[in-house]
Design a protein around this motif. Structure first.
Motif, mmCIF file in Angstrom:
data_model
loop_
_atom_site.group_PDB
_atom_site.id
_atom_site.type_symbol
_atom_site.label_atom_id
_atom_site.label_comp_id
_atom_site.label_asym_id
_atom_site.label_seq_id
_atom_site.Cartn_x
_atom_site.Cartn_y
_atom_site.Cartn_z
ATOM 1 N N ASP A 98 0.846 -1.189 0.000
ATOM 2 C CA ASP A 98 0.000 0.000 0.000
ATOM 3 C C ASP A 98 0.886 1.244 0.000
ATOM 4 O O ASP A 98 1.759 1.388 0.865
ATOM 5 C CB ASP A 98 -0.894 0.004 1.241
ATOM 6 N N PRO A 99 0.714 2.153 -0.951
ATOM 7 C CA PRO A 99 1.608 3.318 -1.051
ATOM 8 C C PRO A 99 1.654 4.185 0.197
ATOM 9 O O PRO A 99 2.718 4.720 0.548
ATOM 10 C CB PRO A 99 1.043 4.096 -2.250
ATOM 11 N N ASP A 100 0.519 4.337 0.885
ATOM 12 C CA ASP A 100 0.505 5.151 2.102
ATOM 13 C C ASP A 100 1.262 4.466 3.241
ATOM 14 O O ASP A 100 1.969 5.127 4.016
ATOM 15 C CB ASP A 100 -0.932 5.433 2.539
ATOM 16 N N LEU A 101 1.108 3.158 3.350
ATOM 17 C CA LEU A 101 1.818 2.405 4.384
ATOM 18 C C LEU A 101 3.329 2.444 4.129
ATOM 19 O O LEU A 101 4.129 2.630 5.051
ATOM 20 C CB LEU A 101 1.323 0.963 4.405
ATOM 21 N N LEU A 102 3.713 2.305 2.871
ATOM 22 C CA LEU A 102 5.131 2.389 2.515
ATOM 23 C C LEU A 102 5.690 3.781 2.821
ATOM 24 O O LEU A 102 6.846 3.912 3.238
ATOM 25 C CB LEU A 102 5.317 2.071 1.036
ATOM 26 N N CYS A 103 4.882 4.799 2.629
ATOM 27 C CA CYS A 103 5.327 6.168 2.937
ATOM 28 C C CYS A 103 5.624 6.298 4.428
ATOM 29 O O CYS A 103 6.628 6.908 4.815
ATOM 30 C CB CYS A 103 4.262 7.170 2.499
ATOM 31 N N TRP A 104 4.763 5.731 5.266
ATOM 32 C CA TRP A 104 4.992 5.801 6.714
ATOM 33 C C TRP A 104 6.296 5.101 7.100
ATOM 34 O O TRP A 104 7.121 5.654 7.818
ATOM 35 C CB TRP A 104 3.835 5.178 7.483
ATOM 36 N N VAL A 105 6.481 3.879 6.622
ATOM 37 C CA VAL A 105 7.673 3.114 6.990
ATOM 38 C C VAL A 105 8.941 3.850 6.539
ATOM 39 O O VAL A 105 9.893 3.987 7.303
ATOM 40 C CB VAL A 105 7.614 1.698 6.386
ATOM 41 N N HIS A 106 8.927 4.333 5.304
ATOM 42 C CA HIS A 106 10.102 5.044 4.793
ATOM 43 C C HIS A 106 10.344 6.338 5.564
ATOM 44 O O HIS A 106 11.483 6.632 5.957
ATOM 45 C CB HIS A 106 9.926 5.376 3.308
ATOM 46 N N ALA B 73 9.378 7.376 8.591
ATOM 47 C CA ALA B 73 9.816 7.173 9.976
ATOM 48 C C ALA B 73 11.297 6.812 10.014
ATOM 49 O O ALA B 73 12.051 7.309 10.865
ATOM 50 C CB ALA B 73 8.986 6.084 10.639
ATOM 51 N N GLU B 74 11.722 5.975 9.075
ATOM 52 C CA GLU B 74 13.124 5.564 9.020
ATOM 53 C C GLU B 74 14.034 6.743 8.664
ATOM 54 O O GLU B 74 15.039 6.988 9.333
ATOM 55 C CB GLU B 74 13.279 4.448 7.993
ATOM 56 N N ALA B 75 13.684 7.474 7.621
ATOM 57 C CA ALA B 75 14.517 8.594 7.190
ATOM 58 C C ALA B 75 14.614 9.659 8.274
ATOM 59 O O ALA B 75 15.698 10.215 8.533
ATOM 60 C CB ALA B 75 13.955 9.197 5.904
ATOM 61 N N ALA B 76 13.494 9.954 8.930
ATOM 62 C CA ALA B 76 13.492 10.969 9.989
ATOM 63 C C ALA B 76 14.412 10.564 11.130
ATOM 64 O O ALA B 76 15.164 11.394 11.676
ATOM 65 C CB ALA B 76 12.071 11.180 10.506
ATOM 66 N N CYS B 77 14.391 9.286 11.503
ATOM 67 C CA CYS B 77 15.211 8.827 12.626
ATOM 68 C C CYS B 77 16.681 8.706 12.245
ATOM 69 O O CYS B 77 17.559 8.986 13.063
ATOM 70 C CB CYS B 77 14.672 7.499 13.155
ATOM 71 N N PHE B 78 16.973 8.278 11.010
ATOM 72 C CA PHE B 78 18.374 8.260 10.569
ATOM 73 C C PHE B 78 18.962 9.671 10.603
ATOM 74 O O PHE B 78 20.090 9.877 11.054
ATOM 75 C CB PHE B 78 18.482 7.706 9.148
ATOM 76 N N LEU B 79 18.193 10.636 10.119
ATOM 77 C CA LEU B 79 18.668 12.016 10.112
ATOM 78 C C LEU B 79 18.851 12.533 11.536
ATOM 79 O O LEU B 79 19.871 13.163 11.857
ATOM 80 C CB LEU B 79 17.680 12.903 9.357
ATOM 81 N N ALA B 80 17.898 12.232 12.405
ATOM 82 C CA ALA B 80 18.010 12.679 13.798
ATOM 83 C C ALA B 80 19.213 12.045 14.477
ATOM 84 O O ALA B 80 19.941 12.709 15.226
ATOM 85 C CB ALA B 80 16.735 12.338 14.561
ATOM 86 N N GLY B 81 19.447 10.763 14.213
ATOM 87 C CA GLY B 81 20.595 10.079 14.796
ATOM 88 C C GLY B 81 21.904 10.699 14.341
ATOM 89 O O GLY B 81 22.823 10.902 15.142
ATOM 90 N N TYR B 82 21.985 11.013 13.068
ATOM 91 C CA TYR B 82 23.210 11.637 12.551
ATOM 92 C C TYR B 82 23.434 12.999 13.203
ATOM 93 O O TYR B 82 24.545 13.320 13.634
ATOM 94 C CB TYR B 82 23.132 11.789 11.033
ATOM 95 N N GLN B 83 22.389 13.790 13.280
ATOM 96 C CA GLN B 83 22.528 15.144 13.826
ATOM 97 C C GLN B 83 22.971 15.129 15.283
ATOM 98 O O GLN B 83 23.720 16.006 15.716
ATOM 99 C CB GLN B 83 21.204 15.911 13.680
ATOM 100 N N VAL B 84 22.540 14.136 16.024
ATOM 101 C CA VAL B 84 22.915 14.060 17.435
ATOM 102 C C VAL B 84 24.351 13.582 17.612
ATOM 103 O O VAL B 84 25.082 14.071 18.469
ATOM 104 C CB VAL B 84 21.939 13.132 18.196
#
Length: 301
Positions: free
Chosen positions: A131-139, A141-152
């Motif tokens: 489902d395109p909307d479900l895939l958007c959520w999974v992607h 959430a992952e991208a946001a957390c990878f970016l946050a982890g890098y910034q910290v």
């Protein structure tokens, strides 16, 4: 040597015994999906930021009841958590650093598997992993957390605002190739998306079980200690509403003055060890090399 021993142990835990370097070392001159100068290579090349961000992403993703239901019904994370970690890490590293062909093959494999994942949520409504909307959520959430982890954890290497937008725009390509719709490509778009989707998120018994399993992961005492340090730091990357939903209560002072410094110390050791990462070395050599010149095959004059 201590450094090489630590590198082997980290690679074995995260990627498995076989690094499959053929995905990264050829063909000469192939930039892959992003290229060596991309922000994605910079962010995804930071071991501590990626591991802490990855654990945070799994926690955040679990709050989508449909996504968590699909994982609970169709994944072997309970019986083979190490295998699950290896497959996830392999997908991220292949799509980030692998050759164009290897990255496209990894994405095609996931799309094929998603095509078989079907079921019904807790309300009896049908769901599908593609489902395109479900895939958007999974992607997202992952991208946001990878970016946050890098910034910290990147210290002086932190990204500026424009670079953060560049990262989100670059990495969106993976979500789009997987079939996601509406993937945010900027910080403003990410904030709007999380605001909009928040009403769909909630805790569930499966989510709480998954977080408990995640925080207790490890085959040895040393692995379990490292995972606990990293998951404690990952909790600090989550929005306050996500921590409340997951029932994780760690005061601000503990998160900032204990969890984060410990993870930074562990991360510094990992960065020191992973500076020799054979995957990164192979990918960089491939992307920087001059393409092979084809000889012969000229047509009639």
């Amino acid at each position: 040597m201590l450094r090489r021993r630590l590198l082997r142990e980290i690679n074995s835990t995260v990627h498995g015994a076989d690094l499959h370097l053929e995905r990264y070392d050829r063909p000469a001159g192939d930039p892959g999906l992003f290229g060596a100068d991309s922000v994605v290579w910079q962010v995804h090349g930071h071991p501590a930021g990626m591991l802490v961000g990855g654990f945070a992403a799994l926690m955040l993703q679990s709050l989508h009841p449909v996504a968590m239901r699909a994982v609970a019904e169709h994944s072997d994370y309970r019986t083979d958590p190490v295998g699950r970690l290896h497959r996830t890490a392999r997908f991220v590293s292949t799509t980030t650093l692998g050759s164009s062909a290897a990255a496209e093959a990894a994405i095609a494999d996931v799309r094929r598997i998603h095509g078989y994942v079907r079921g019904r949520d807790a309300e009896g409504r049908p769901y599908r992993a593609d489902d395109p909307d479900l895939l958007c959520w999974v992607h997202t959430a992952e991208a946001a957390c990878f970016l946050a982890g890098y910034q910290v954890f990147a210290g002086e290497g932190r990204l500026g605002g424009r670079q953060c937008d560049d990262y989100l725009a670059e990495v969106a390509q993976i979500g789009q190739l997987l079939g996601a719709d509406g993937v945010p490509v900027s910080r403003a778009g990410l904030a709007r998306y999380l605001d909009e989707v928040r009403g769909q998120l909630a805790s569930s018994p499966e989510a709480l079980e998954a977080v408990a399993l995640l925080r207790g992961f490890g085959r040895t005492r040393r692995e379990r200690l490292a995972v606990r340090i990293l998951t404690n730091a990952a909790i600090g990357l989550l929005p306050a509403w996500a921590r409340r939903a997951l029932g994780v209560h760690r005061p601000w002072a503990v998160r900032r003055l204990w969890d984060r410094p410990l993870a930074r110390l562990l991360g510094a050791v990992m960065v020191w060890a992973c500076g020799l990462s054979p995957i990164r070395l192979a990918a960089t050599a491939r992307a920087r090399a001059k393409p092979a010149v084809r000889v012969g095959g000229g047509g009639a004059g």
